[in-house]
Enzyme design. Structure first.
Site, mmCIF file in Angstrom:
data_model
loop_
_atom_site.group_PDB
_atom_site.id
_atom_site.type_symbol
_atom_site.label_atom_id
_atom_site.label_comp_id
_atom_site.label_asym_id
_atom_site.label_seq_id
_atom_site.Cartn_x
_atom_site.Cartn_y
_atom_site.Cartn_z
ATOM 1 C CG HIS A 188 -2.242 -0.701 1.457
ATOM 2 N ND1 HIS A 188 -3.094 -0.463 0.133
ATOM 3 C CD2 HIS A 188 -2.211 -2.141 2.206
ATOM 4 C CE1 HIS A 188 -3.882 -1.987 0.417
ATOM 5 N NE2 HIS A 188 -3.292 -3.063 1.132
ATOM 6 C CD GLU A 430 -1.967 -14.719 -21.604
ATOM 7 O OE1 GLU A 430 -1.803 -13.859 -20.944
ATOM 8 O OE2 GLU A 430 -3.309 -15.197 -22.250
ATOM 9 C CG ASP A 454 1.573 -15.794 -19.616
ATOM 10 O OD1 ASP A 454 2.605 -16.303 -19.490
ATOM 11 O OD2 ASP A 454 0.718 -15.401 -19.099
ATOM 12 C CB CYS A 501 -2.445 -5.366 -22.409
ATOM 13 S SG CYS A 501 -2.131 -6.750 -21.504
#
Length: 554
Positions: A188, A430, A454, A501
């Site tokens: 966080h 991928e 990937d 991406c």
């Protein structure tokens, strides 16, 4: 001068005094009890009070860091309502006749161990949330108040790590940088630093010293270095670096609100990858043109059981609404391999990356898949939704997915539930198989998103989680770049668009190649949106196309 190095998580340079934050851990006094009923009542009252406190923190966080970032306190409230957690505490009280503080402590240890044993790095970090929630309960049961964080002047915060309930107590105007001995890129503290766009580093072993408190320091968030009581040479060097950063930042700010267009008018969309609804604030802050990858599996990985249709619908609706009709690509459940949850009861596999994962799991469990699809289509009326399917390797998988979607639409229509009729459908590329049959797949889909992490792993037979073979794994391998080119050509022939991406999308040295190939979208972490837009705006594709294609693909 003392120099401490760690791992950078947010770039920038900060000068200021050090504020060393150290917490006093609660000491649990183990004692046997006479009445389990009375002790369970104590626990329930403490749990109720903790939920009330978290509600106050949620409202405070909304005002300071926005609703998306405040959602962590709603998640903490959900943890306090988790039946497994509650049952564990009650059982320890009843079966062992131990006080509530001890029962909470033992339950915390058990849950923390469970989360830390998970392969997924994001889920491992959730162990800190369990500790934070449990510590709050113990403090209440012990009649103590949570440690307050007080810093009278803007400071560089040094801590072991900070829980959300601790970071929200800071006056955000007085935080110059974060330095933690522990934590990770998914902690966080790191998330807050990226959201606030302040320098931050983790893994800074040796930085948490009380004698550093109040001393002058410089944090270099680019290299992950903190200089305690820096000498004049270091001050001069870092001052020049800070000025250059401020100059570049001012130039980048001029691109805010602009489209991502090259010198010769070629348009490309710059979107953001996120893993949680909390990250939406950073997407908007960094001026992304949409969300190119929303990893829906966090809903499953953070739950102790399959999330219901309504729970999923609520999250998807919130994300779509906040993005105000900018495109949001939500990837369907990508469970398996390094992402595991016990309640899925996935088989133990010798090669999980090649096993029952992602779309394979969904097609074998259509009830779970349909629940998610129903939630997605219900939410589609609240924004611009696109749905993407991971780990596709064959045409029959796409046809089966389309068949299930048709069933879902029919069910919703018969129930009188509205859904958008223009939801784009796409798949991840991928695997080499998907890339090589992209001409076939693109006849059934609206878009592709190339997951280069990937794709590199499967093409080069190189496990991306094995550091011993880093020298054999080349993200810019000509085979990978040629596959990207092939996918783009095949998609465009059939009227589909293509995005990237994976990590390669953020590789500025390859931006010219992606523009030359004709990639339609790049999706990266939010903080990289404006630097990439600058690179795009400086590029004349017509002038560099032949040279770039020859350099990388020939």
């Amino acid at each position: 001068m003392i120099t401490v190095t760690g791992k950078p998580v947010c770039a920038g340079v900060a000068f200021g005094p050090v504020f060393v934050f150290s917490r006093e851990e609660s000491t649990i006094k183990r004692r046997h009890i006479e009445s389990s009923e009375d002790e369970i009542l104590r626990f329930e009252n403490a749990r109720k009070k903790a939920i009330e406190e978290l509600d106050i923190l949620y409202n405070k966080a909304i005002a300071e860091v926005g609703e998306a970032n405040a959602m962590i306190f709603r998640i903490h409230q959900m943890m306090l309502d988790d039946l497994d957690y509650i049952e564990s505490v009650r059982n320890i009280i009843t079966d062992q006749l131990l006080n509530a503080e001890t029962a909470v402590g033992q339950t915390c240890d058990s849950f923390v161990q469970l989360f830390r044993s998970m392969d997924d790095s994001y889920m491992r970090e959730r162990s800190a949330d369990v500790k934070d929630v449990s510590e709050r309960l113990i403090q209440i049961l012990s009649g103590k108040n949570k440690n307050a964080i007080v810093s009278d002047e803007p400071s560089i915060i040094i801590a072991d790590d900070l829980a959300p309930s601790e970071t929200v107590q800071f006056d955000k105007e007085k935080i110059l940088a974060f330095v933690t001995e522990g934590g990770s890129t998914n902690s966080h503290t790191a998330i807050l630093a990226r959201m606030m766009n302040i320098p931050a580093m983790i893994g800074a072993e040796g930085s948490l010293r009380t004698d550093f408190d109040g001393k002058a320091a410089i944090v270099d968030g680019f290299t992950g270095t903190i200089y305690i009581e820096p000498d004049e040479k270091t001050i001069a060097k870092m001052t020049a670096k800070k000025r250059e950063i401020e100059k570049q930042t001012a130039l980048l700010e001029k691109l805010r609100g602009e489209k991502s267009v090259t010198k010769d008018g070629q348009r490309i969309e710059l979107c953001a990858n996120i893993g949680n609804v909390i990250d939406v604030a950073s997407v908007l802050k960094n001026d992304a043109e949409g969300i190119g990858l929303f990893r829906s599996e966090f809903l499953y990985l953070e739950s102790r059981n399959y999330p219901s249709e309504d729970v999923q619908f609520g999250v998807y609706k919130e994300v779509l609404s906040k993005m105000e009709n900018k495109r949001v690509i939500i990837r369907t459940l990508d469970i398996g391999a390094d992402k595991q949850a016990n309640y899925f009861h996935l088989p133990r596999e010798e090669n999980p990356a090649l096993g029952l994962r992602a779309i394979r799991f969904c097609l074998q469990h259509p009830d779970i898949f349909k629940t998610q699809l129903r939630a997605l289509y219900r939410a589609s009326v609240f924004g611009h939704l696109s749905i993407m399917f991971p780990m596709i390797v064959s045409e029959w998988e796409v046809l089966k997915v389309l068949e299930i979607i048709k069933e879902v639409k029919g069910e919703l229509a018969s129930e009188g539930i509205s859904y958008a009729k223009n939801v784009e459908l796409g798949c991840m590329i991928e695997t080499p198989a998907a890339a090589l049959i992209s001409d076939i797949l693109s006849k059934h889909l609206d878009f592709f998103s190339i997951g280069t992490n990937d794709l590199t792993q499967y093409t080069l037979a190189a496990d991306r989680q094995n550091p011993d073979i880093d020298s054999f794994r080349n993200d810019r391998h000509i085979a990978i770049l040629r596959l990207i080119n092939t996918v783009t050509e095949n998609a465009h022939k059939n009227g589909a668009w293509v995005g990237i991406c994976g990590e390669l999308a953020a590789d500025v040295e390859l931006t010219e190649l992606f523009l030359a190939i004709g990639i339609d979208e790049l999706s990266v972490i939010p903080s990289l949106i404006l630097p990439l837009r600058k690179k795009i705006a400086e590029t004349d594709v017509s002038a560099i196309k032949d040279r770039v294609l020859s350099k990388y693909l020939m």
